[in-house]
Design a protein around this motif. Structure first.
Motif, PDB file in Angstrom:
ATOM      1  N   THR A 171      17.964  -2.768  26.749  1.00 27.87           N
ATOM      2  CA  THR A 171      19.335  -3.245  26.922  1.00 27.87           C
ATOM      3  C   THR A 171      20.018  -3.239  25.574  1.00 27.87           C
ATOM      4  O   THR A 171      19.432  -2.840  24.549  1.00 27.87           O
ATOM      5  N   SER A 172      21.267  -3.692  25.544  1.00 25.71           N
ATOM      6  CA  SER A 172      22.015  -3.777  24.289  1.00 25.71           C
ATOM      7  C   SER A 172      21.515  -4.975  23.472  1.00 25.71           C
ATOM      8  O   SER A 172      21.316  -6.063  24.027  1.00 25.71           O
ATOM      9  N   PRO A 173      21.318  -4.790  22.170  1.00 25.37           N
ATOM     10  CA  PRO A 173      20.799  -5.921  21.373  1.00 25.37           C
ATOM     11  C   PRO A 173      21.856  -6.980  21.076  1.00 25.37           C
ATOM     12  O   PRO A 173      21.506  -8.063  20.624  1.00 25.37           O
ATOM     13  N   THR A 174      23.125  -6.683  21.315  1.00 27.22           N
ATOM     14  CA  THR A 174      24.195  -7.639  20.963  1.00 27.22           C
ATOM     15  C   THR A 174      24.824  -8.300  22.167  1.00 27.22           C
ATOM     16  O   THR A 174      25.697  -9.154  22.007  1.00 27.22           O
ATOM     17  N   GLY A 175      24.433  -7.950  23.370  1.00 28.32           N
ATOM     18  CA  GLY A 175      25.060  -8.521  24.556  1.00 28.32           C
ATOM     19  C   GLY A 175      24.444  -9.853  24.955  1.00 28.32           C
ATOM     20  O   GLY A 175      23.446 -10.327  24.392  1.00 28.32           O
ATOM     21  N   VAL A 176      25.034 -10.466  25.966  1.00 29.93           N
ATOM     22  CA  VAL A 176      24.551 -11.744  26.462  1.00 29.93           C
ATOM     23  C   VAL A 176      23.314 -11.563  27.333  1.00 29.93           C
ATOM     24  O   VAL A 176      22.570 -12.521  27.577  1.00 29.93           O
ATOM     25  N   VAL A 177      23.049 -10.335  27.784  1.00 28.42           N
ATOM     26  CA  VAL A 177      21.928 -10.095  28.695  1.00 28.42           C
ATOM     27  C   VAL A 177      20.604 -10.414  28.018  1.00 28.42           C
ATOM     28  O   VAL A 177      19.750 -11.110  28.583  1.00 28.42           O
ATOM     29  N   ILE A 178      20.402  -9.932  26.799  1.00 32.35           N
ATOM     30  CA  ILE A 178      19.117 -10.152  26.130  1.00 32.35           C
ATOM     31  C   ILE A 178      18.921 -11.633  25.838  1.00 32.35           C
ATOM     32  O   ILE A 178      17.795 -12.157  25.934  1.00 32.35           O
ATOM     33  N   ARG A 179      20.015 -12.353  25.520  1.00 30.39           N
ATOM     34  CA  ARG A 179      19.874 -13.794  25.279  1.00 30.39           C
ATOM     35  C   ARG A 179      19.503 -14.528  26.563  1.00 30.39           C
ATOM     36  O   ARG A 179      18.681 -15.460  26.541  1.00 30.39           O
ATOM     37  N   ASP A 180      20.086 -14.134  27.691  1.00 29.04           N
ATOM     38  CA  ASP A 180      19.727 -14.768  28.966  1.00 29.04           C
ATOM     39  C   ASP A 180      18.263 -14.520  29.305  1.00 29.04           C
ATOM     40  O   ASP A 180      17.553 -15.422  29.769  1.00 29.04           O
ATOM     41  N   ILE A 181      17.789 -13.293  29.079  1.00 32.43           N
ATOM     42  CA  ILE A 181      16.390 -12.973  29.402  1.00 32.43           C
ATOM     43  C   ILE A 181      15.447 -13.776  28.517  1.00 32.43           C
ATOM     44  O   ILE A 181      14.462 -14.371  29.000  1.00 32.43           O
ATOM     45  N   ILE A 262       8.451  -0.969  36.308  1.00 28.98           N
ATOM     46  CA  ILE A 262       9.811  -1.194  35.810  1.00 28.98           C
ATOM     47  C   ILE A 262      10.562  -2.100  36.782  1.00 28.98           C
ATOM     48  O   ILE A 262      10.516  -1.899  37.998  1.00 28.98           O
ATOM     49  N   ILE A 263      11.273  -3.096  36.202  1.00 22.19           N
ATOM     50  CA  ILE A 263      12.176  -3.966  36.957  1.00 22.19           C
ATOM     51  C   ILE A 263      13.597  -3.593  36.547  1.00 22.19           C
ATOM     52  O   ILE A 263      13.937  -3.608  35.362  1.00 22.19           O
ATOM     53  N   SER A 264      14.422  -3.246  37.526  1.00 23.83           N
ATOM     54  CA  SER A 264      15.824  -2.919  37.239  1.00 23.83           C
ATOM     55  C   SER A 264      16.671  -4.164  37.480  1.00 23.83           C
ATOM     56  O   SER A 264      16.525  -4.846  38.494  1.00 23.83           O
ATOM     57  N   ALA A 265      17.573  -4.447  36.527  1.00 18.23           N
ATOM     58  CA  ALA A 265      18.477  -5.596  36.642  1.00 18.23           C
ATOM     59  C   ALA A 265      19.834  -5.153  36.125  1.00 18.23           C
ATOM     60  O   ALA A 265      20.254  -5.487  35.016  1.00 18.23           O
ATOM     61  N   THR A 287      18.745 -12.410  34.664  1.00 19.05           N
ATOM     62  CA  THR A 287      17.978 -13.664  34.700  1.00 19.05           C
ATOM     63  C   THR A 287      16.945 -13.634  35.811  1.00 19.05           C
ATOM     64  O   THR A 287      15.800 -14.092  35.642  1.00 19.05           O
ATOM     65  N   GLY A 288      17.314 -13.063  36.963  1.00 19.47           N
ATOM     66  CA  GLY A 288      16.344 -12.911  38.048  1.00 19.47           C
ATOM     67  C   GLY A 288      15.203 -11.998  37.670  1.00 19.47           C
ATOM     68  O   GLY A 288      14.056 -12.178  38.109  1.00 19.47           O
TER      69      GLY A 288
END
Length: 548
Positions: A171-181, A262-265, A287-288
């Motif tokens: 994923t992107s290293p600067t987005g909110v997605v990696i922080r949520d994970i 692989i898990i796709s989210a 998050t799921g």
């Protein structure tokens, strides 16, 4: 700028106007005469200058894939017209979307003509689907193609490890997605995370995600960065265009080829991409995906503790049950005397029958030995040995004369072969001597011819070198300097052919036939004076010298 035709030559001086239609069927005598190629060229330049870069919307028609040269040829059509289109190989590699039969697209390019067929066409530089409807049609077509190959089959999907040691995240290293994970993993069961940063939106996002999946699979298991046990490919929500990189065919094939589950989210729960069909598990949100990857540590600890307690109680009940069963089995077992009574009786009966049986067996063997001794006396070995010795004595006298005859015959054959070998050797020596003499004569003749050819070649090259040296001397710029001309250069060594480009006070370098002098320019314009800096005398730079 256009080119006019005069007396069969091209002159890039002006752009000719197109000839007007004649008023009658007979052309006037002063009308310009065009060749087919000239008219086609004038039409091509006029069309390119008039339209330039345009955007055309239409449906792809007649596309059969790239040509063997790498170029693409097809047509853009609507209900009333059709336009030929071509994509050169250099531009085809940069297209975000490849043409597909029946897809409505917007093509950006330049209008030109093809004189070989008297047609006009658009040279496409960019190609994109015409709106979300076209994207959905392209997505559905791609989904059907990949599904027909079995890439979305449920039987090839693998289960996710219950408790992975290392989790890979693409994923992107600067987005909110990696922080949520990371936050969700820390809440449930903290594990090592390997982040492979990629762009999750844009033209290169598909290629980067495919490369990230392949890169995580290529990590060694025991290396400094361990290969993950499960990979999460995640991105936040967005429009169909924003998520288009995850519909790339390269991403689907990399997912299918992955040895790691692989898990796709991707996006929200209502967003679907081709990656979701190819992945082993689809999560509704990033998050799921983290929740699917690891269990809750506290719940796992409680579950393990409960299982351990149940195991201990079960083991205790099992021991008690087996102890009761053992006591009951011990009461039902017979005593040792009862178990051995029957076997003792059988042993007594066998010991009583053994002595008579041994005596009868010894008598049988004795009678058999007497019969064998009688047969051996009738066929004594001494008699057979004496007969064999007599036969050997008779045969011993025969080999001597036969061996003498064989040696005499072999000696005669060897003498005959020696004579024939001597004659053949002399004949071969004479033939080889004659061959060597002939080869020596041919070698001498070839050496003489080679020497003559070498001398002639050297003379011709010397004459040509002399002519070229004379031509160089006459055409070189130093011969011009000998006639009184001067080469004017700037201080950096650049030649200055015009006086207008020389400023007052500028340092110059003048090259004469016998050497160079550094000077300084005075005044301005043609005919200005220059001042020598290396000597006391002054020289005037002629206007013609700056214009050479």
């Amino acid at each position: 700028m256009g080119r006019a035709v005069t007396a069969g030559r091209w002159h890039p001086c002006y752009k000719p106007a197109m000839p007007a239609a004649p008023e009658s069927t007979k052309a006037p005598d002063n009308a310009p005469e065009w060749s087919v190629a000239e008219l086609a060229g004038a039409l091509k330049r006029t069309l390119e200058d008039r339209f330039g870069l345009v955007r055309v919307r239409g449906e792809v028609f007649g596309y059969r894939g790239p040509h063997s040269s790498g170029h693409m040829y097809f047509c853009l059509k609507d209900r009333d017209a059709r336009l030929d289109a071509v994509v050169w190989r250099s531009a085809a590699s940069r297209l975000r979307f490849k043409p597909q039969e029946g897809l409505e697209v917007v093509a950006t390019g330049r209008i030109t003509t093809f004189p070989g067929k008297s047609t006009y066409q658009i040279v496409v530089e960019q190609l994109e689907p015409a709106g979300a409807g076209a994207l959905m049609a392209l997505l559905e077509e791609r989904r059907k193609t990949l599904a027909a190959e079995g890439l979305f089959a449920a039987e090839r999907k693998r289960p996710i490890p219950y408790l992975p040691r290392v989790i890979g995240v693409v994923t992107s290293p600067t987005g909110v997605v990696i922080r949520d994970i990371l936050h969700r993993l820390a809440d449930r069961f903290e594990r090592d995370v390997v982040l492979w940063p990629v762009r999750v939106q844009g033209e290169t996002s598909g290629a980067e995600v495919a490369a990230a999946i392949a890169g995580l699979n290529a990590l060694p298991k025991g290396g400094p960065i361990a290969r993950p046990d499960v990979i999460i490919v995640a991105r936040g929500g967005g429009s169909l265009e924003d998520l288009w990189g995850f519909n790339d065919e390269a991403v689907v094939r990399a997912t299918v080829a992955s040895a790691v589950p692989i898990i796709s989210a991707i996006g929200h729960e209502t967003d679907w991409t081709l990656l979701d069909h190819a992945a082993d598990v689809r999560a509704p949100t990033p998050t799921g995906a983290a929740e699917m990857a690891v269990p809750v540590r506290s719940e796992l600890v409680m579950q393990v503790a409960g299982l351990a307690s149940r195991l201990e109680q079960g083991a205790r009940r099992g021991v008690e049950t087996r102890r009761r069963d053992l006591r009951g089995a011990a009461r039902a077992l017979p005593s040792p005397d009862m178990l051995l009574a029957a076997r003792r009786q059988r042993l007594d009966l066998a010991s009583a029958r053994l002595p008579p049986a041994l005596l009868a067996n010894a008598r049988d063997h004795e009678a058999r030995l007497r019969r064998l001794a009688d047969r051996l006396g009738r066929h004594s070995p001494r008699v057979a040995l004496a007969t064999a010795r007599a036969r050997l004595d008779a045969l011993a006298a025969k080999p001597g004369p036969a061996l003498s005859r064989l040696l005499a015959e072999r000696g005669r054959r060897l003498e005959d072969l020696a004579g024939r070998l001597a004659v053949g050797r002399l004949t071969a020596l004479r033939a080889e001597t004659i061959r060597l003499e002939r080869a020596r004569e041919r070698l001498a003749a070839l050496a003489a011819r080679s020497a003559r050819a070498l001398a002639g070649g050297v003379e011709r090259r010397e004459a040509r070198l002399s002519a070229l040296s004379a031509l160089l001397g006459s055409l070189g710029y130093r011969s011009v300097l000998e006639r009184g001309y001067v080469v004017v250069r700037s201080a950096e060594g650049h030649a200055l052919p015009r006086a207008d480009g020389i400023a007052s006070g500028q340092a110059l370098e003048l090259e004469f036939a016998d050497g160079r002098r550094r000077v300084t320019a005075e005044g301005g314009g043609p005919g200005q004076r220059v001042k020598r800096t290396g000597a006391s005398d002054r020289a005037l730079a002629q206007p013609s010298l700056f214009e050479q």
